[in-house]
Design a protein around this motif. Structure first.
Motif, short mmCIF file in Angstrom:
data_model
loop_
_atom_site.label_atom_id
_atom_site.label_comp_id
_atom_site.label_asym_id
_atom_site.label_seq_id
_atom_site.Cartn_x
_atom_site.Cartn_y
_atom_site.Cartn_z
N TRP A 14 0.85 -1.19 0.00
CA TRP A 14 0.00 0.00 0.00
C TRP A 14 0.88 1.24 0.00
O TRP A 14 2.05 1.19 0.40
N ALA A 15 0.31 2.34 -0.48
CA ALA A 15 1.01 3.63 -0.54
C ALA A 15 0.05 4.71 -0.07
O ALA A 15 -1.11 4.72 -0.45
N LYS A 16 0.57 5.61 0.76
CA LYS A 16 -0.24 6.71 1.28
C LYS A 16 0.50 8.01 1.03
O LYS A 16 1.61 8.20 1.54
N LEU A 17 -0.10 8.88 0.25
CA LEU A 17 0.48 10.18 -0.02
C LEU A 17 0.33 11.05 1.22
O LEU A 17 -0.77 11.22 1.74
N GLU A 18 1.46 11.56 1.72
CA GLU A 18 1.48 12.43 2.90
C GLU A 18 2.25 13.69 2.52
O GLU A 18 3.48 13.72 2.62
N GLY A 19 1.55 14.70 2.05
CA GLY A 19 2.23 15.90 1.56
C GLY A 19 3.00 15.56 0.30
O GLY A 19 2.42 15.08 -0.67
N SER A 20 4.32 15.75 0.33
CA SER A 20 5.14 15.45 -0.85
C SER A 20 5.82 14.09 -0.74
O SER A 20 6.63 13.72 -1.58
N GLY A 25 3.72 0.28 2.93
CA GLY A 25 3.65 -0.91 3.77
C GLY A 25 3.06 -2.06 2.98
O GLY A 25 2.89 -1.97 1.77
N ILE A 26 2.73 -3.16 3.69
CA ILE A 26 2.05 -4.28 3.04
C ILE A 26 0.61 -4.35 3.55
O ILE A 26 0.30 -3.88 4.64
N THR A 27 -0.23 -4.95 2.76
CA THR A 27 -1.66 -5.02 3.09
C THR A 27 -1.94 -6.11 4.13
O THR A 27 -1.15 -7.04 4.32
N LYS A 28 -3.08 -5.99 4.75
CA LYS A 28 -3.52 -7.02 5.69
C LYS A 28 -3.69 -8.36 4.97
O LYS A 28 -3.38 -9.41 5.52
N PHE A 29 -4.16 -8.31 3.72
CA PHE A 29 -4.29 -9.53 2.92
C PHE A 29 -2.95 -10.25 2.85
O PHE A 29 -2.86 -11.45 3.10
N ILE A 49 14.64 3.52 -4.80
CA ILE A 49 13.82 2.38 -5.18
C ILE A 49 13.10 2.70 -6.48
O ILE A 49 12.91 3.87 -6.81
N LYS A 50 12.77 1.66 -7.23
CA LYS A 50 12.14 1.85 -8.53
C LYS A 50 10.77 1.20 -8.57
O LYS A 50 10.57 0.10 -8.04
N PHE A 51 9.83 1.87 -9.22
CA PHE A 51 8.44 1.44 -9.32
C PHE A 51 8.33 -0.02 -9.73
O PHE A 51 8.88 -0.44 -10.73
N MET A 52 7.65 -0.80 -8.92
CA MET A 52 7.32 -2.22 -9.11
C MET A 52 8.56 -3.12 -9.21
O MET A 52 8.50 -4.22 -9.75
N GLU A 53 9.69 -2.66 -8.65
CA GLU A 53 10.87 -3.51 -8.51
C GLU A 53 11.06 -3.83 -7.03
O GLU A 53 10.67 -3.04 -6.16
N PRO A 54 11.65 -4.98 -6.72
CA PRO A 54 11.83 -5.35 -5.32
C PRO A 54 12.67 -4.34 -4.54
O PRO A 54 13.67 -3.83 -5.06
N PHE A 55 12.24 -4.05 -3.30
CA PHE A 55 13.02 -3.15 -2.44
C PHE A 55 13.40 -3.82 -1.12
O PHE A 55 14.19 -3.29 -0.36
N ALA A 69 8.14 -1.93 -4.81
CA ALA A 69 7.95 -0.50 -4.61
C ALA A 69 6.72 0.01 -5.35
O ALA A 69 6.63 -0.11 -6.57
N PRO A 70 5.76 0.61 -4.63
CA PRO A 70 4.59 1.17 -5.29
C PRO A 70 4.86 2.54 -5.91
O PRO A 70 3.99 3.08 -6.59
N VAL A 71 6.07 3.06 -5.71
CA VAL A 71 6.45 4.34 -6.28
C VAL A 71 7.98 4.39 -6.33
O VAL A 71 8.65 3.81 -5.48
#
Length: 128
Positions: A14-20, A25-29, A49-55, A69-71
């Motif tokens: 999951w990704a949460k935009l907080e300002g800039s 994190g990971i989902t409950k699922f 980190i790169k979008f949709m690559e392992p981090f 990475a979701p972003v």
């Protein structure tokens, strides 16, 4: 079931935009499927980190799974508490068990992620 203010990857982050910045994190699922989480490996502050690559990696008694990475961007903070208490991922994946804070290099990537309803459909659950 899935917080509506978050965006979700099909790989269960999951990704949460907080300002800039973006908190990740990971989902409950994902946490429920992994069951007893015993270890988390995260990148260092300053890592790119790169979008949709392992981090990183999360390990449970059942499996080892890559984290995606979701972003894209620079890691500006990590949740050091997960090293000592990785099991928090099983009990509080959206608050206490956040993993990274990222300074995104391309915030538009968040638009490629799923909203809560689409993620619930992706995992075969209805959203209430």
């Amino acid at each position: 079931m899935y917080p509506k203010e978050l965006r979700y990857s099909k790989e269960h982050e999951w990704a949460k935009l907080e300002g800039s910045r973006v908190r990740v994190g990971i989902t409950k699922f994902a946490a429920d499927r992994l069951s007893d989480i015993v270890y988390v490996e995260l990148p260092s502050v300053g890592a790119e980190i790169k979008f949709m690559e392992p981090f990183g990696v999360v390990e449970s008694v059942k499996a080892v799974s890559d984290l995606y990475a979701p972003v894209s961007g620079k890691v500006v903070e990590t949740n050091a508490g997960l090293a000592d208490k990785p099991e928090v991922l099983n009990t509080d994946p959206y608050d206490a068990a956040w993993m990274l804070v990222v300074e995104p290099s391309n915030p538009a990537e968040l638009e490629q992620l799923l909203d809560a309803n689409a993620y619930a459909a992706h995992v075969g659950e209805g959203q209430s």
